[in-house]
Write a protein that holds these residues in place. Structure first.
Motif, mmCIF file in Angstrom:
data_model
loop_
_atom_site.group_PDB
_atom_site.id
_atom_site.type_symbol
_atom_site.label_atom_id
_atom_site.label_comp_id
_atom_site.label_asym_id
_atom_site.label_seq_id
_atom_site.Cartn_x
_atom_site.Cartn_y
_atom_site.Cartn_z
ATOM 1 N N GLN A 219 0.832 -1.212 0.000
ATOM 2 C CA GLN A 219 0.000 0.000 0.000
ATOM 3 C C GLN A 219 0.863 1.257 0.000
ATOM 4 O O GLN A 219 0.566 2.230 -0.698
ATOM 5 C CB GLN A 219 -0.927 0.017 1.228
ATOM 6 C CG GLN A 219 -1.931 -1.117 1.272
ATOM 7 C CD GLN A 219 -1.437 -2.280 2.117
ATOM 8 O OE1 GLN A 219 -0.247 -2.633 2.099
ATOM 9 N NE2 GLN A 219 -2.350 -2.895 2.848
ATOM 10 N N ALA A 220 1.953 1.223 0.788
ATOM 11 C CA ALA A 220 2.836 2.384 0.846
ATOM 12 C C ALA A 220 3.516 2.618 -0.505
ATOM 13 O O ALA A 220 3.620 3.754 -0.977
ATOM 14 C CB ALA A 220 3.888 2.197 1.945
ATOM 15 N N VAL A 221 3.971 1.547 -1.134
ATOM 16 C CA VAL A 221 4.616 1.675 -2.445
ATOM 17 C C VAL A 221 3.620 2.193 -3.475
ATOM 18 O O VAL A 221 3.960 3.035 -4.325
ATOM 19 C CB VAL A 221 5.227 0.322 -2.876
ATOM 20 C CG1 VAL A 221 5.733 0.396 -4.311
ATOM 21 C CG2 VAL A 221 6.361 -0.072 -1.935
ATOM 22 N N LYS A 222 2.369 1.737 -3.381
ATOM 23 C CA LYS A 222 1.332 2.249 -4.289
ATOM 24 C C LYS A 222 1.144 3.748 -4.083
ATOM 25 O O LYS A 222 1.061 4.522 -5.049
ATOM 26 C CB LYS A 222 0.012 1.518 -4.055
ATOM 27 C CG LYS A 222 -1.115 1.965 -4.983
ATOM 28 C CD LYS A 222 -2.385 1.155 -4.750
ATOM 29 C CE LYS A 222 -3.500 1.610 -5.683
ATOM 30 N NZ LYS A 222 -4.743 0.811 -5.467
ATOM 31 N N GLY A 223 1.096 4.181 -2.817
ATOM 32 C CA GLY A 223 0.947 5.606 -2.522
ATOM 33 C C GLY A 223 2.110 6.417 -3.054
ATOM 34 O O GLY A 223 1.928 7.505 -3.625
ATOM 35 N N LEU A 224 3.324 5.895 -2.905
ATOM 36 C CA LEU A 224 4.512 6.587 -3.416
ATOM 37 C C LEU A 224 4.449 6.742 -4.937
ATOM 38 O O LEU A 224 4.768 7.795 -5.488
ATOM 39 C CB LEU A 224 5.772 5.820 -3.034
ATOM 40 C CG LEU A 224 6.164 5.859 -1.546
ATOM 41 C CD1 LEU A 224 7.226 4.806 -1.253
ATOM 42 C CD2 LEU A 224 6.659 7.237 -1.137
ATOM 43 N N ASN A 225 4.011 5.690 -5.616
ATOM 44 C CA ASN A 225 3.932 5.750 -7.071
ATOM 45 C C ASN A 225 2.859 6.718 -7.556
ATOM 46 O O ASN A 225 3.033 7.386 -8.576
ATOM 47 C CB ASN A 225 3.699 4.355 -7.638
ATOM 48 C CG ASN A 225 4.977 3.541 -7.716
ATOM 49 O OD1 ASN A 225 5.988 4.007 -8.220
ATOM 50 N ND2 ASN A 225 4.955 2.330 -7.187
ATOM 51 N N ILE A 226 1.758 6.820 -6.804
ATOM 52 C CA ILE A 226 0.721 7.803 -7.158
ATOM 53 C C ILE A 226 1.293 9.211 -7.086
ATOM 54 O O ILE A 226 1.097 10.035 -7.985
ATOM 55 C CB ILE A 226 -0.496 7.655 -6.218
ATOM 56 C CG1 ILE A 226 -1.273 6.371 -6.544
ATOM 57 C CG2 ILE A 226 -1.431 8.868 -6.339
ATOM 58 C CD1 ILE A 226 -2.360 6.037 -5.534
#
Length: 364
Positions: A219-226
């Motif tokens: 989830q954190a990596v997804k947020g960073l990519n957004i």
């Protein structure tokens, strides 16, 4: 759509005994507690030394008498309500006194006090100060956590800063991607706002705050990519914390994972001697040795981190250690005369801060 639930009482933490809760109540009477079920869910409660637990769950040793609430004397650089101007080209706006959760080792825990007046809802005076000072090219929005603000409110501040021609960089200081990545995932208005104001020639930077590799969840990596896809430039900074990342294997893994996902390690901070932080602080020479061994084990793309002390007089970088001496230099300085001042001190294994080596007033 998942939305984490916030807790402000240790009584609500699952996995604690009644005795542990009683002890923690004593701590939270002095230093408040705040967390959410997403972040607490990263804890392995079977492990008494779990690093995520160490970051977020109160410890009775926080009540040890040590340090100062404003260890870096930030009050000396306050030039307008909610604003600090310490370095010539950089201004700092305290836009929030709340975070997604409260790190137990926070160096600004004074802001969470009811009596504290450093954070203001209206940053007009700070904005006006920045307009008048054309040497300011870089503005950091922090607190607290800048991303705890609603996107509308944050966007209004960013809009005003983007209207100032000499401001080239706007930075968000935030641990929200680690504490609650759903703040980013669930809010399409946030990347839209970033995309609007992070322009080709003037970028928005996000200073992320991952302390341990286990915080880098899917989830954190997804947020960073957004955030990155929206046009933000992201770096990571972390203090060296006893029981969290004061380990070569852990710090190496953190540097590697960050570099793999395209997030450059930026600063590793010596834990400030803030009141309540003794149990989290690592002696500076031990911390530097861990940092250096970790840096030696990663690729050049992960070697950009610097080990620094955010002292009242400036950012002091640790640059070397031998059998007899420790070596430092001013990486940033409140007094321009100190820029690149190189310092060599006799080793002191019990040193945590510059004052353990020298009286800062004796330096040119």
């Amino acid at each position: 759509m998942h939305s984490p639930k916030y807790l402000t009482s240790v009584d609500k933490i699952e996995g604690l005994s009644e005795e542990q809760i009683r002890e923690m109540r004593r701590v939270t009477e002095v230093y408040p507690f705040r967390a959410n079920d997403y972040y607490l869910g990263l804890i392995d409660w079977k492990d008494p030394h779990d690093p995520i637990k160490r970051i977020i769950v109160p410890d009775l040793e926080e009540l040890d008498e040590w340090g100062d609430l404003d260890a870096s004397q930030e009050h000396k650089y306050t030039v307008a309500p909610g604003m600090e101007h310490k370095y010539t080209d950089t201004a700092l706006l305290l836009v929030s006194k709340v975070c997604g959760s409260f790190c137990r080792f926070c160096f600004r825990k004074r802001l969470f006090s009811v009596e504290n007046k450093e954070v203001v809802n209206d940053v007009t005076q700070g904005i006006e100060y920045i307009k008048k000072h054309k040497e300011i090219t870089n503005v950091l929005l922090t607190g607290g956590d800048s991303l705890i603000l609603s996107t509308e409110r944050l966007g209004n501040i960013v809009r005003q800063l983007r209207e100032i021609d000499h401001v080239g960089i706007i930075r968000f200081g935030s641990k929200m991607v680690a504490f609650n990545p759903y703040r980013i995932i669930n809010d399409p208005n946030l990347p839209e706002m970033i995309s609007k104001y992070s322009t080709q020639k003037k970028k928005i930077y996000i200073m992320a705050h991952f302390n341990h590799p286990r915080e880098l969840t899917d989830q954190a990596v997804k947020g960073l990519n957004i955030l990155r896809d929206a046009g933000a430039v992201i770096c990571n900074q972390t203090p060296m914390i006893k029981g969290v990342n004061d380990d070569v294997e852990v710090m190496t893994e953190l540097f590697r994972k960050l570099s793999f996902i395209g997030i450059p390690p930026y600063y590793v901070f010596q834990c400030r001697p803030t009141k309540g932080n003794h149990t989290y602080a690592v002696p500076a020479e031990k911390g530097y040795a861990i940092f250096k061994k970790s840096i030696d084990r990663v690729s050049g793309l992960a070697k950009r981190a610097r080990f620094v002390m955010s002292h009242a007089t400036g950012k002091i970088e640790y640059v070397g250690l031998d059998e007899n001496k420790i070596y430092m230099k001013y990486h940033r300085a409140a007094d321009p005369r100190r820029y690149d001042l190189f310092m060599a001190f006799d080793r002191n294994p019990n040193a945590y801060w510059l004052e353990d080596y020298v009286d800062p007033d004796s330096l040119v």
